[in-house]
Design a protein around this motif. Structure first.
Motif, PDB file in Angstrom:
ATOM      1  N   ILE A 125      57.646  41.952  12.812  1.00 59.23           N
ATOM      2  CA  ILE A 125      57.567  40.703  12.053  1.00 59.23           C
ATOM      3  C   ILE A 125      58.781  39.838  12.358  1.00 59.23           C
ATOM      4  O   ILE A 125      58.661  38.625  12.556  1.00 59.23           O
ATOM      5  CB  ILE A 125      57.444  40.997  10.546  1.00 59.23           C
ATOM      6  CG1 ILE A 125      56.073  41.586  10.239  1.00 59.23           C
ATOM      7  CG2 ILE A 125      57.688  39.741   9.715  1.00 59.23           C
ATOM      8  CD1 ILE A 125      55.901  42.057   8.821  1.00 59.23           C
ATOM      9  N   LEU A 126      59.953  40.458  12.425  1.00 57.56           N
ATOM     10  CA  LEU A 126      61.171  39.712  12.751  1.00 57.56           C
ATOM     11  C   LEU A 126      61.109  39.130  14.165  1.00 57.56           C
ATOM     12  O   LEU A 126      61.512  37.980  14.384  1.00 57.56           O
ATOM     13  CB  LEU A 126      62.385  40.626  12.603  1.00 57.56           C
ATOM     14  CG  LEU A 126      63.752  39.978  12.633  1.00 57.56           C
ATOM     15  CD1 LEU A 126      63.892  38.973  11.502  1.00 57.56           C
ATOM     16  CD2 LEU A 126      64.822  41.049  12.533  1.00 57.56           C
ATOM     17  N   ASP A 127      60.593  39.910  15.111  1.00 56.95           N
ATOM     18  CA  ASP A 127      60.423  39.409  16.486  1.00 56.95           C
ATOM     19  C   ASP A 127      59.430  38.253  16.539  1.00 56.95           C
ATOM     20  O   ASP A 127      59.649  37.268  17.251  1.00 56.95           O
ATOM     21  CB  ASP A 127      59.949  40.529  17.418  1.00 56.95           C
ATOM     22  CG  ASP A 127      61.066  41.460  17.834  1.00 56.95           C
ATOM     23  OD1 ASP A 127      62.237  41.088  17.663  1.00 56.95           O
ATOM     24  OD2 ASP A 127      60.754  42.554  18.321  1.00 56.95           O
ATOM     25  N   THR A 128      58.344  38.367  15.789  1.00 57.25           N
ATOM     26  CA  THR A 128      57.354  37.295  15.751  1.00 57.25           C
ATOM     27  C   THR A 128      57.965  36.020  15.171  1.00 57.25           C
ATOM     28  O   THR A 128      57.753  34.918  15.706  1.00 57.25           O
ATOM     29  CB  THR A 128      56.136  37.725  14.915  1.00 57.25           C
ATOM     30  OG1 THR A 128      55.610  38.928  15.455  1.00 57.25           O
ATOM     31  CG2 THR A 128      55.070  36.659  14.915  1.00 57.25           C
ATOM     32  N   PHE A 129      58.728  36.177  14.109  1.00 58.75           N
ATOM     33  CA  PHE A 129      59.406  35.023  13.511  1.00 58.75           C
ATOM     34  C   PHE A 129      60.350  34.370  14.515  1.00 58.75           C
ATOM     35  O   PHE A 129      60.389  33.146  14.640  1.00 58.75           O
ATOM     36  CB  PHE A 129      60.180  35.462  12.265  1.00 58.75           C
ATOM     37  CG  PHE A 129      61.007  34.377  11.651  1.00 58.75           C
ATOM     38  CD1 PHE A 129      60.424  33.393  10.883  1.00 58.75           C
ATOM     39  CD2 PHE A 129      62.380  34.344  11.849  1.00 58.75           C
ATOM     40  CE1 PHE A 129      61.188  32.389  10.318  1.00 58.75           C
ATOM     41  CE2 PHE A 129      63.157  33.351  11.300  1.00 58.75           C
ATOM     42  CZ  PHE A 129      62.556  32.363  10.528  1.00 58.75           C
TER      43      PHE A 129
ATOM     44  N   ARG B 204      59.789  30.562  15.916  1.00 61.92           N
ATOM     45  CA  ARG B 204      60.835  29.581  15.620  1.00 61.92           C
ATOM     46  C   ARG B 204      61.774  29.333  16.790  1.00 61.92           C
ATOM     47  O   ARG B 204      62.689  28.521  16.685  1.00 61.92           O
ATOM     48  CB  ARG B 204      61.670  30.053  14.425  1.00 61.92           C
ATOM     49  CG  ARG B 204      60.903  30.203  13.149  1.00 61.92           C
ATOM     50  CD  ARG B 204      60.672  28.866  12.556  1.00 61.92           C
ATOM     51  NE  ARG B 204      60.008  29.053  11.264  1.00 61.92           N
ATOM     52  CZ  ARG B 204      60.009  28.190  10.321  1.00 61.92           C
ATOM     53  NH1 ARG B 204      60.629  27.045  10.488  1.00 61.92           N
ATOM     54  NH2 ARG B 204      59.374  28.419   9.207  1.00 61.92           N
ATOM     55  N   LYS B 205      61.584  30.095  17.870  1.00 61.60           N
ATOM     56  CA  LYS B 205      62.446  29.995  19.057  1.00 61.60           C
ATOM     57  C   LYS B 205      63.910  30.228  18.695  1.00 61.60           C
ATOM     58  O   LYS B 205      64.812  29.539  19.146  1.00 61.60           O
ATOM     59  CB  LYS B 205      62.262  28.654  19.763  1.00 61.60           C
ATOM     60  CG  LYS B 205      60.887  28.492  20.360  1.00 61.60           C
ATOM     61  CD  LYS B 205      60.772  27.207  21.117  1.00 61.60           C
ATOM     62  CE  LYS B 205      59.486  26.951  21.801  1.00 61.60           C
ATOM     63  NZ  LYS B 205      58.280  27.498  21.457  1.00 61.60           N
ATOM     64  N   LYS B 206      64.125  31.246  17.859  1.00 66.42           N
ATOM     65  CA  LYS B 206      65.472  31.645  17.435  1.00 66.42           C
ATOM     66  C   LYS B 206      65.913  32.846  18.263  1.00 66.42           C
ATOM     67  O   LYS B 206      65.110  33.576  18.823  1.00 66.42           O
ATOM     68  CB  LYS B 206      65.486  32.033  15.951  1.00 66.42           C
ATOM     69  CG  LYS B 206      65.083  30.950  15.001  1.00 66.42           C
ATOM     70  CD  LYS B 206      66.234  30.071  14.719  1.00 66.42           C
ATOM     71  CE  LYS B 206      65.806  29.017  13.691  1.00 66.42           C
ATOM     72  NZ  LYS B 206      66.860  28.181  13.285  1.00 66.42           N
ATOM     73  N   THR B 207      67.197  33.048  18.309  1.00 62.11           N
ATOM     74  CA  THR B 207      67.744  34.208  19.008  1.00 62.11           C
ATOM     75  C   THR B 207      68.187  35.261  17.990  1.00 62.11           C
ATOM     76  O   THR B 207      68.697  34.925  16.924  1.00 62.11           O
ATOM     77  CB  THR B 207      68.910  33.804  19.927  1.00 62.11           C
ATOM     78  OG1 THR B 207      69.389  34.972  20.585  1.00 62.11           O
ATOM     79  CG2 THR B 207      70.026  33.147  19.167  1.00 62.11           C
TER      80      THR B 207
END
Length: 152
Positions: free
Chosen positions: A62-66, A70-73
């Motif tokens: 879920i964290l990876d999907t988020f 969101r294109k976050k690192t």
């Protein structure tokens, strides 16, 4: 930090987490649908270890999907350190559960020949095989995150 395939927040990292979750859930389902698994402590431990793995992998998926949406690192050193510790703990527990269950499976159903139902024996063996496949994907994730942390 460098970009390594399988790092948290990447597509390959998400694929590793989903495969961990699927293999662990498959291992649990095959073990639970076979009758009499609860009379073997190693099988109960395998279910507990795989249950923890499902929770850990699903949360990180879920964290990876988020992060992907969101294109976050997810490459902060504190966050990567958390991933390393969590992956190594679940990796150790999963390997211990898979190894102990494999030993019981070989001893009771192979060497002693006490498996009266062929379908039940296959479920135990398939559950252990899926647990080892789950551990392989966890080992890849944990080594990737450790390498990522060491390169920081």
């Amino acid at each position: 930090m460098i970009d390594i395939p399988g790092t948290p927040g990447t597509l390959t990292g998400l694929v590793l987490r989903i495969s961990q979750c699927v293999f662990a859930a498959g291992s649990i389902s095959y073990m639970v649908t076979s009758g009499g698994f609860f009379s073997f402590t190693a099988f109960c431990y395998l279910i507990a270890a795989m249950g923890l793995q499902v929770i850990w992998s699903f949360g990180l998926a879920i964290l990876d999907t988020f992060a992907l949406v969101r294109k976050k690192t997810l490459l902060s050193p504190v966050l990567v350190s958390l991933f390393v510790v969590g992956d190594w703990v679940t990796s150790t527990l999963s390997l211990a559960g898979a190894s102990s269950s494999a030993g019981i499976t070989v001893l009771y159903f192979g060497d002693l020949g006490s498996c009266s139902f062929e379908a039940e024996c296959w479920k135990y063996q398939l559950s252990v095989a899926l647990a080892f496949l789950c551990w392989i994907t966890i080992a890849i994730s944990s080594l990737t995150t450790l390498w990522l942390l060491a390169s920081a």
